[in-house]
Motif scaffolding. Structure first.
Motif, PDB file in Angstrom:
ATOM      1  N   ARG A 259       0.859  -1.189  -0.035  1.00  0.00           N
ATOM      2  CA  ARG A 259       0.119  -0.170  -0.100  1.00  0.00           C
ATOM      3  C   ARG A 259       0.776   1.409   0.041  1.00  0.00           C
ATOM      4  N   TYR A 260       1.816   1.156   0.899  1.00  0.00           N
ATOM      5  CA  TYR A 260       2.836   2.418   0.824  1.00  0.00           C
ATOM      6  C   TYR A 260       3.502   2.696  -0.605  1.00  0.00           C
ATOM      7  N   LEU A 261       3.925   1.574  -1.192  1.00  0.00           N
ATOM      8  CA  LEU A 261       4.471   1.836  -2.519  1.00  0.00           C
ATOM      9  C   LEU A 261       3.622   2.307  -3.620  1.00  0.00           C
ATOM     10  N   LEU A 262       2.310   1.816  -3.539  1.00  0.00           N
ATOM     11  CA  LEU A 262       1.378   2.241  -4.456  1.00  0.00           C
ATOM     12  C   LEU A 262       0.811   3.741  -4.136  1.00  0.00           C
ATOM     13  N   GLY A 263       1.078   4.329  -2.772  1.00  0.00           N
ATOM     14  CA  GLY A 263       0.633   5.614  -2.438  1.00  0.00           C
ATOM     15  C   GLY A 263       1.737   6.772  -2.619  1.00  0.00           C
ATOM     16  N   LEU A 264       3.026   6.445  -3.447  1.00  0.00           N
ATOM     17  CA  LEU A 264       3.995   7.300  -3.140  1.00  0.00           C
ATOM     18  C   LEU A 264       3.824   8.278  -4.560  1.00  0.00           C
ATOM     19  N   ASP A 265       3.925   9.554  -3.975  1.00  0.00           N
ATOM     20  CA  ASP A 265       3.782  10.679  -4.903  1.00  0.00           C
ATOM     21  C   ASP A 265       4.509  10.836  -6.046  1.00  0.00           C
ATOM     22  N   LEU A 266       3.982  11.764  -7.293  1.00  0.00           N
ATOM     23  CA  LEU A 266       4.851  11.922  -8.486  1.00  0.00           C
ATOM     24  C   LEU A 266       5.303  10.652  -9.251  1.00  0.00           C
ATOM     25  N   THR A 267       4.689   9.570  -9.030  1.00  0.00           N
ATOM     26  CA  THR A 267       4.886   8.364 -10.051  1.00  0.00           C
ATOM     27  C   THR A 267       3.558   7.774 -10.323  1.00  0.00           C
ATOM     28  N   ASP A 268       3.597   7.122 -11.676  1.00  0.00           N
ATOM     29  CA  ASP A 268       2.277   6.585 -11.994  1.00  0.00           C
ATOM     30  C   ASP A 268       2.169   5.064 -11.968  1.00  0.00           C
ATOM     31  N   ARG A 269       3.162   4.310 -11.679  1.00  0.00           N
ATOM     32  CA  ARG A 269       3.432   2.893 -11.558  1.00  0.00           C
ATOM     33  C   ARG A 269       4.467   2.255 -10.734  1.00  0.00           C
ATOM     34  N   VAL A 270       3.898   1.047 -10.225  1.00  0.00           N
ATOM     35  CA  VAL A 270       5.007   0.234  -9.285  1.00  0.00           C
ATOM     36  C   VAL A 270       5.397  -0.933 -10.021  1.00  0.00           C
ATOM     37  N   GLU A 271       6.795  -0.970 -10.219  1.00  0.00           N
ATOM     38  CA  GLU A 271       7.320  -2.141 -11.179  1.00  0.00           C
ATOM     39  C   GLU A 271       7.963  -2.910 -10.103  1.00  0.00           C
ATOM     40  N   LEU A 272       7.600  -4.304 -10.150  1.00  0.00           N
ATOM     41  CA  LEU A 272       8.327  -5.383  -9.100  1.00  0.00           C
ATOM     42  C   LEU A 272       8.834  -6.354 -10.047  1.00  0.00           C
ATOM     43  N   MET A 273       9.958  -6.836  -9.833  1.00  0.00           N
ATOM     44  CA  MET A 273      10.634  -7.944 -10.736  1.00  0.00           C
ATOM     45  C   MET A 273      11.036  -9.064  -9.739  1.00  0.00           C
ATOM     46  N   GLY A 274      11.105 -10.368 -10.159  1.00  0.00           N
ATOM     47  CA  GLY A 274      11.536 -11.353  -9.633  1.00  0.00           C
ATOM     48  C   GLY A 274      10.729 -11.646  -8.473  1.00  0.00           C
ATOM     49  N   ARG A 275       9.556 -11.818  -8.444  1.00  0.00           N
ATOM     50  CA  ARG A 275       8.573 -11.943  -7.264  1.00  0.00           C
ATOM     51  C   ARG A 275       8.233 -13.449  -7.420  1.00  0.00           C
ATOM     52  N   PRO A 276       8.028 -14.232  -5.986  1.00  0.00           N
ATOM     53  CA  PRO A 276       7.310 -15.553  -6.355  1.00  0.00           C
ATOM     54  C   PRO A 276       6.097 -15.576  -7.116  1.00  0.00           C
ATOM     55  N   VAL A 277       6.097 -16.642  -7.871  1.00  0.00           N
ATOM     56  CA  VAL A 277       4.456 -16.969  -8.489  1.00  0.00           C
ATOM     57  C   VAL A 277       3.429 -16.726  -7.805  1.00  0.00           C
ATOM     58  N   ASP A 278       3.598 -16.976  -6.550  1.00  0.00           N
ATOM     59  CA  ASP A 278       2.209 -16.944  -5.688  1.00  0.00           C
ATOM     60  C   ASP A 278       2.172 -15.817  -4.693  1.00  0.00           C
ATOM     61  N   ASP A 279       3.032 -14.895  -5.326  1.00  0.00           N
ATOM     62  CA  ASP A 279       3.116 -13.603  -4.340  1.00  0.00           C
ATOM     63  C   ASP A 279       1.849 -13.039  -3.941  1.00  0.00           C
ATOM     64  N   PRO A 280       1.602 -12.875  -2.822  1.00  0.00           N
ATOM     65  CA  PRO A 280       0.219 -12.108  -2.143  1.00  0.00           C
ATOM     66  C   PRO A 280      -0.342 -11.259  -3.124  1.00  0.00           C
ATOM     67  N   LEU A 281       0.491 -10.321  -3.637  1.00  0.00           N
ATOM     68  CA  LEU A 281       0.013  -9.215  -4.585  1.00  0.00           C
ATOM     69  C   LEU A 281      -1.194  -9.784  -5.537  1.00  0.00           C
ATOM     70  N   VAL A 282      -1.142 -10.971  -6.049  1.00  0.00           N
ATOM     71  CA  VAL A 282      -1.836 -11.407  -7.138  1.00  0.00           C
ATOM     72  C   VAL A 282      -3.249 -11.439  -6.541  1.00  0.00           C
ATOM     73  N   HIS A 283      -3.394 -11.565  -5.143  1.00  0.00           N
ATOM     74  CA  HIS A 283      -4.637 -11.609  -4.411  1.00  0.00           C
ATOM     75  C   HIS A 283      -4.878 -10.409  -4.051  1.00  0.00           C
ATOM     76  N   LEU A 284      -4.160  -9.492  -3.950  1.00  0.00           N
ATOM     77  CA  LEU A 284      -4.400  -8.167  -3.325  1.00  0.00           C
ATOM     78  C   LEU A 284      -4.820  -7.054  -4.288  1.00  0.00           C
ATOM     79  N   LEU A 285      -4.248  -7.230  -5.562  1.00  0.00           N
ATOM     80  CA  LEU A 285      -4.400  -6.006  -6.438  1.00  0.00           C
ATOM     81  C   LEU A 285      -5.999  -6.390  -6.755  1.00  0.00           C
ATOM     82  N   SER A 286      -6.582  -4.998  -7.113  1.00  0.00           N
ATOM     83  CA  SER A 286      -7.846  -5.150  -7.683  1.00  0.00           C
ATOM     84  C   SER A 286      -8.099  -5.462  -8.948  1.00  0.00           C
ATOM     85  N   ASP A 287      -7.094  -5.252  -9.966  1.00  0.00           N
ATOM     86  CA  ASP A 287      -7.299  -5.575 -11.397  1.00  0.00           C
ATOM     87  C   ASP A 287      -5.892  -6.262 -11.852  1.00  0.00           C
ATOM     88  N   ILE A 288      -5.746  -7.392 -11.759  1.00  0.00           N
ATOM     89  CA  ILE A 288      -4.333  -7.927 -12.252  1.00  0.00           C
ATOM     90  C   ILE A 288      -4.422  -7.938 -13.652  1.00  0.00           C
TER      91      ILE A 288
END
Length: 410
Positions: A259-288
């Motif tokens: 939530r903190y990373l998604l809320g940072l100012d002056l940016t329009d996207r969050v880029e994550l690399m090398g995450r596990p395939v079952d990362d919780p973000l898959v279930h937390l993001l409103s639109d994968i």
């Protein structure tokens, strides 16, 4: 002239490394990165192929400890810095270097060999299978929110500091996580410096690294290392939040950091690399669907000692069957192995009993950490069932609740 294959000496390191630089595009590593890897790679594990005085091939190796199902940390030879000069292709140099290094690692007592591949198609012929994949995500901040927050997320306190100031606490948390997920690497002395590697020449317009700490009642429950690259289009700000690491011990800590990373100012996207395939973000993001999720091969793995490797891990269900393994590159692994064990551990030894499953070491490598089902491999014709019911039993036993994951490259 005969091409000589031998260990390199300290005064040959620079020439050896220049050959490597040219093989990977000609741009030298930053001094900071080069110094780091020079301190981690052992010269007695580095091979050079010499055509006279010219270095025409390189092979480096790292001493690693890798977590396997059940939580054991297994001695692993990490192959790295592998190259062959363009002038000396098609002469069998890579095969010679690989086979010599595999045999040397086996004789030292290493149980596994692991690598990350610049080109995915190269290492299967040496018995490596893709044992872990990774996930990349490009999350558009103004179109995606967190659809649900785990209980306790609002109780997590966040503070921002430098990676250096938080290093000791973050490394302690990382160490707690290693045995939870197969494929994770134990950080041996010197490896903690990898977390601080941030050469200005390689930021490409991004800021220096920052570190956000997630705490509950004064205890660290997670952290993320990230940089910002603010890109202005006329007077409109955009650009990515570049996430290097995100580790947490519980769901609330993970969600608070995301939530903190998604809320940072002056940016329009969050880029994550090398995450596990079952990362919780898959279930937390409103639109994968708009988050541009991409699956990539990550960890290429093979057993150096089939018996020791199969005995080192535990199994999800009880298992007692004979595997017939073929291995053209490590002939000492060829033959039939009886695997007996379960959740508490296992033993594996040679046997003359009839085989229940027949497979090449590459298929065994892919299934070893539990990320690829033996059933799926059988569907591709890579595993043969010689005893009815053996495939289903083995596939269930080899599984693991969490997907294997390599947290960082080498």
């Amino acid at each position: 002239m005969t091409i000589e294959l031998r260990r390199i000496t300290a005064d040959e390191w620079d020439r050896w490394h220049r050959t490597l630089d040219w093989a990977f595009g000609g741009l030298p590593q930053s001094p900071e990165e080069r110094e780091l890897w020079r301190g981690l790679v052992s010269l007695d594990r580095c091979l050079g192929a010499f055509d006279g005085d010219e270095v025409v091939g390189t092979y480096g190796e790292l001493s690693l400890g890798m977590s396997v199902p059940g939580g054991a940390v297994v001695e692993t030879a990490g192959a790295t810095m592998v190259s062959v000069a363009g002038t000396h292709r098609r002469r069998g140099l890579l095969r010679r270097m690989m086979r010599r290094s595999l045999e040397a690692a086996w004789e030292r007592g290493d149980v596994l060999s692991a690598l990350t591949a610049a080109e995915a198609s190269i290492y299967g012929r040496f018995g490596y299978g893709v044992a872990a994949h990774s996930l990349a995500a490009r999350v558009p901040k103004h179109r995606v929110t967190l659809s649900a927050l785990p209980p306790g997320t609002d109780d997590v306190r966040l503070t921002v500091t430098t990676p250096a100031d938080a290093l000791e606490r973050c490394e302690k948390l990382y160490a707690e996580l290693v045995t939870r997920r197969p494929g994770a690497l134990e950080r041996r002395p010197g490896w903690e410096r990898l977390a601080l590697l941030d050469p200005p020449a390689e930021r490409h317009g991004a800021s220096e690294l920052r570190c956000v700490l997630a705490e509950r009642d004064g205890e660290l429950v997670g952290y993320a290392r990230y940089a910002l690259r603010v890109e202005w289009d006329r007077s409109v700000p955009g650009g990515p939040v570049l996430v290097r690491n995100l580790d947490a011990v519980d769901p609330a800590g993970h969600a608070a950091l995301l939530r903190y990373l998604l809320g940072l100012d002056l940016t329009d996207r969050v880029e994550l690399m090398g995450r596990p395939v079952d990362d919780p973000l898959v279930h937390l993001l409103s639109d994968i669907r708009v988050s541009d999720l991409q699956l990539r091969d990550r960890l290429h793995l093979r057993p150096l000692d089939v018996g020791a490797a199969l005995a080192a891990r535990s199994y999800a269900t009880d298992i007692d069957l004979v595997l017939s393994v073929s291995d053209a590159n490590c002939p000492w692994n060829e033959g039939r192995w009886r695997l007996s064990g379960g959740p508490a551990g296992a033993v594996c030894a040679r046997t003359a009993d009839p085989a229940a499953l027949e497979l090449d070491v590459r298929a065994l490598s892919a299934a070893y950490l539990g990320g690829t089902s033996l059933g799926a491999l059988a569907g591709a014709g890579l595993v043969g069932e010689a005893r009815p019911g053996a495939l289903a039993a083995a596939a269930a036993a080899f599984g693991h609740p969490l997907a294997p994951w390599l947290p960082h490259g080498f």
